[in-house]
Scaffold this active site. Structure first.
Site, short mmCIF file in Angstrom:
data_model
loop_
_atom_site.label_atom_id
_atom_site.label_comp_id
_atom_site.label_asym_id
_atom_site.label_seq_id
_atom_site.Cartn_x
_atom_site.Cartn_y
_atom_site.Cartn_z
N GLN A 99 -19.27 26.60 28.99
CA GLN A 99 -18.93 26.04 30.57
C GLN A 99 -18.73 27.24 31.38
O GLN A 99 -17.51 27.81 31.29
CB GLN A 99 -17.70 25.12 30.56
N TYR A 177 -13.36 23.13 42.11
CA TYR A 177 -13.44 24.55 42.00
C TYR A 177 -14.68 25.33 42.80
O TYR A 177 -15.21 24.23 43.66
CB TYR A 177 -13.79 24.79 40.47
N ARG A 224 -21.90 19.98 35.68
CA ARG A 224 -20.77 19.13 35.84
C ARG A 224 -20.48 18.92 37.36
O ARG A 224 -20.43 19.85 38.33
CB ARG A 224 -19.54 19.55 35.13
N GLY A 314 -12.20 13.79 25.68
CA GLY A 314 -11.43 14.86 25.80
C GLY A 314 -10.18 14.81 25.00
O GLY A 314 -10.01 15.34 23.97
N ARG A 315 -9.04 14.13 25.53
CA ARG A 315 -7.60 14.43 24.87
C ARG A 315 -7.64 13.74 23.47
O ARG A 315 -6.87 14.69 22.71
CB ARG A 315 -6.61 13.73 25.88
#
Length: 345
Positions: A99, A177, A224, A314-315
């Site tokens: 990424q 971002y 993304r 994810g987590r």
């Protein structure tokens, strides 16, 4: 549930072993020089049964850093470090994308000794995660020539990723971002060819996609996006027009997939007409990756309902390196805890 474990063909270049993806997870565990470590290689290798791993966000140049010890992909040493990671994943039959990341205004001179850059000189409120004694500074607005340099640096980082053995790259255009900052009215007040209109505000994102595609081939490029502002960003009803235009243009280009950037897909946005994932499904014609607090069961239901094609986890993958095996056997998952961030298990 069987659908999740069947191979999935993205394109002529890439067929995934299953519909699971590992979401990019910032772990802040790079070594000196922001070089990936042997520990990171083992961490990713233990999860190689996932259909496609998306690496932790990886900075394309020094001033792209916004968190401690995040890896880079711009030096020879970093490329060599990533080779250990990709080799560990490929040795177990897995696939991994890098990424590509620049945080823009979500940065601080502490990391690189420079004033952060952004589309416009608009700072963030608050303090840096994991470094609560540092407040966000006001960034410097990028000059037009600097934007062209950044486009080339994204393309070079993609080439570096392929040299490091990655199967492709995901361009990080989400979560407030740098690329995302161009796409939202709250952070983009430019009055030149990169601001004001949907076409202009989408220009940087599309230029990056085109440059990266030209360098490594669009069949190995994901993107993304966060059409719903929720992190490091305030929403604006005019943002809908920007993403309508952007996604229309992306439909004309080759991409491996578009990946939603959100922590919880139950969130709704008035200007998107509901969930961000449903908005993307309506607007984008290609492969769509869902994410945001899904279990394997709820992901299977969403895929069956044609809300998206693949699911990023994810987590739970931090807490369960053997996530796929546990799901297959209907075994309980180890609950995630923030204390797990201190170790690469």
């Amino acid at each position: 549930m069987d659908t999740l474990f069947q191979p999935y063909r993205l394109n002529a270049s890439l067929t995934l072993a299953n519909r699971f993806m590992m979401a990019p997870l910032t772990r802040c565990m790079a070594g000196p020089g922001l070089v990936p470590t042997e520990q990171m290689a083992a961490y990713y290798g233990r999860r190689a049964d996932i259909g496609l791993i998306i690496s932790e966000a990886t900075i394309i140049r020094p001033d792209g850093q916004g968190y401690p010890n995040t890896p880079g992909l711009y030096s020879a040493e970093q490329i060599e470090g990533w080779k250990k990671v990709t080799s560990a994943v490929h040795a177990k039959g897995g696939k991994i994308f890098a990424q590509l990341w620049h945080v823009g205004r979500v940065s601080h001179s502490f990391f690189h000794g420079q004033q952060p850059v952004a589309p416009s000189a608009i700072g963030l409120e608050g303090t840096l995660p994991r470094m609560r004694d540092l407040s966000y500074p006001v960034p410097r607005a990028l000059e037009v020539a600097e934007i062209a340099e950044l486009v080339e640096q994204y393309a070079q980082a993609a080439a570096n990723a392929m040299e490091a053995g990655f199967d492709g790259v995901e361009i990080h255009g989400a979560n407030g971002y740098l690329i995302d900052q161009f796409l939202h009215h709250a952070s983009n007040l430019r009055d030149d060819q990169y601001g004001q209109t949907p076409e202009n505000m989408s220009r940087f994102a599309l230029d990056v996609v085109d440059a990266v595609n030209a360098r490594i081939g669009g069949d190995r490029v994901g993107l993304r996006l966060s059409p719903g502002a929720y992190a490091h960003m305030e929403g604006d009803t005019r943002d809908r027009g920007v993403f309508d235009y952007l996604l229309g243009e992306l439909n004309k280009r080759t991409l491996a997939y578009v990946h939603l950037g959100i922590f919880d897909d139950s969130l709704t946005f008035d200007y998107l007409g509901g969930r961000a994932s449903d908005y993307l499904r309506e607007q984008y014609d290609g492969h769509l990756v869902g994410v945001g607090n899904y279990s394997a069961e709820t992901a299977a239901e969403a895929i069956k309902a044609d809300r998206f094609d693949l699911i990023a986890i994810g987590r739970p993958l931090i807490a369960n390196p053997d996530y796929l095996a546990r799901v297959k056997k209907s075994e309980p998952l180890v609950p995630y805890s923030d204390t797990m961030l201190a170790e690469l298990v």
